[in-house]
Scaffold this motif. Structure first.
Motif, mmCIF file in Angstrom:
data_model
loop_
_atom_site.group_PDB
_atom_site.id
_atom_site.type_symbol
_atom_site.label_atom_id
_atom_site.label_comp_id
_atom_site.label_asym_id
_atom_site.label_seq_id
_atom_site.Cartn_x
_atom_site.Cartn_y
_atom_site.Cartn_z
ATOM 1 N N ASP A 84 8.049 1.325 1.057
ATOM 2 C CA ASP A 84 7.269 2.246 1.864
ATOM 3 C C ASP A 84 8.002 2.591 3.149
ATOM 4 O O ASP A 84 8.818 1.833 3.640
ATOM 5 C CB ASP A 84 5.912 1.626 2.193
ATOM 6 C CG ASP A 84 4.831 2.675 2.385
ATOM 7 O OD1 ASP A 84 5.064 3.827 2.014
ATOM 8 O OD2 ASP A 84 3.768 2.312 2.896
ATOM 9 N N SER B 59 4.146 9.145 -1.253
ATOM 10 C CA SER B 59 3.053 9.547 -2.147
ATOM 11 C C SER B 59 3.053 11.053 -2.372
ATOM 12 O O SER B 59 2.798 11.518 -3.490
ATOM 13 C CB SER B 59 1.705 9.113 -1.581
ATOM 14 O OG SER B 59 1.599 7.725 -1.591
ATOM 15 N N SER C 38 5.522 0.457 -6.402
ATOM 16 C CA SER C 38 5.150 0.638 -5.002
ATOM 17 C C SER C 38 4.273 -0.475 -4.452
ATOM 18 O O SER C 38 4.141 -0.597 -3.243
ATOM 19 C CB SER C 38 4.413 1.970 -4.830
ATOM 20 O OG SER C 38 5.249 3.035 -5.179
ATOM 21 N N LEU D 77 -2.980 8.815 -7.308
ATOM 22 C CA LEU D 77 -2.015 7.842 -6.832
ATOM 23 C C LEU D 77 -2.609 7.191 -5.597
ATOM 24 O O LEU D 77 -2.861 7.865 -4.605
ATOM 25 C CB LEU D 77 -0.678 8.515 -6.482
ATOM 26 C CG LEU D 77 0.113 9.041 -7.663
ATOM 27 C CD1 LEU D 77 1.314 9.835 -7.189
ATOM 28 C CD2 LEU D 77 0.555 7.915 -8.571
ATOM 29 N N ALA E 294 -3.098 5.063 -2.165
ATOM 30 C CA ALA E 294 -2.292 4.897 -0.956
ATOM 31 C C ALA E 294 -1.940 3.428 -0.840
ATOM 32 O O ALA E 294 -2.761 2.612 -0.469
ATOM 33 C CB ALA E 294 -3.072 5.363 0.264
#
Length: 187
Positions: free
Chosen positions: A4, A77, A123, A175, A177
């Motif tokens: 991230d 994202s 992720s 998707l 967060a």
């Protein structure tokens, strides 16, 4: 989380792209090209098509960096969403000519869900990913998982439950967060 980027980085990158800094595009490419190509390849199952999607995504970002809205989520994202959208459009266009519409839509739905699951798995925080891998790849129960990770049994169950909840969102088309506090942050 390893993959991230902080919101501040996202905003600065958008500003640099808006000013036309070619170096910013290079940095963005270095940061996200593997993600874009991997998602595109997962949907399209074709190396050349995935390469084409990767080029087009970064061209679109270069031409319209203002379309990124940091209030709606991370740049990662946003880029993943763009990639999925473009990949699905290409899949529909290429497969609709030689297959019935319902077969194409089933393939699109399956490929999209698989790409979202890959994105979510890659992720999610390492602590959740490690727990899921121990439980589902190495066939460890929650007690063995806790022991191997060096956490309590309750923590192992929590990580497994949260990881599965995140993966279950792949079927919904959204998707999540990832990387926010409370989503399995490292302990």
């Amino acid at each position: 989380m390893a993959h991230d980027t902080p919101p501040r980085w996202d905003r600065k990158m958008q500003q640099r792209l808006s000013r036309g800094e070619a170096a910013a595009l290079g940095e963005l490419y270095d940061q996200f090209a593997v993600l874009v190509h991997g998602l595109a390849h997962r949907v399209l199952e074709d190396e050349d098509e995935a390469d084409a999607v990767t080029r087009e995504i970064f061209a679109r970002i270069w031409e319209h960096p203002e379309r990124f809205d940091p209030r709606k989520g991370s740049m990662r994202s946003w880029i993943a969403g763009l990639t999925q959208e473009l990949s699905v459009q290409r899949l529909r266009r290429h497969r609709s000519a030689d297959r019935p519409a319902e077969v194409v839509e089933q393939q699109v739905a399956a490929a999209s869900a698989a790409a979202r699951a890959d994105y979510i798995r890659n992720s999610m925080p390492a602590s959740l990913r490690a727990a899921l891998e121990l439980a589902y790849i190495h066939r460890r129960d929650y007690r063995q998982t806790a022991l191997q990770l060096g956490v309590t049994e309750d923590e192992a169950r929590r990580r497994l439950r949260l990881g599965l909840q995140l993966l279950s969102t792949a079927a919904s088309g959204a998707l999540p967060a990832l990387g926010r506090p409370g989503l399995g942050s490292e302990r």
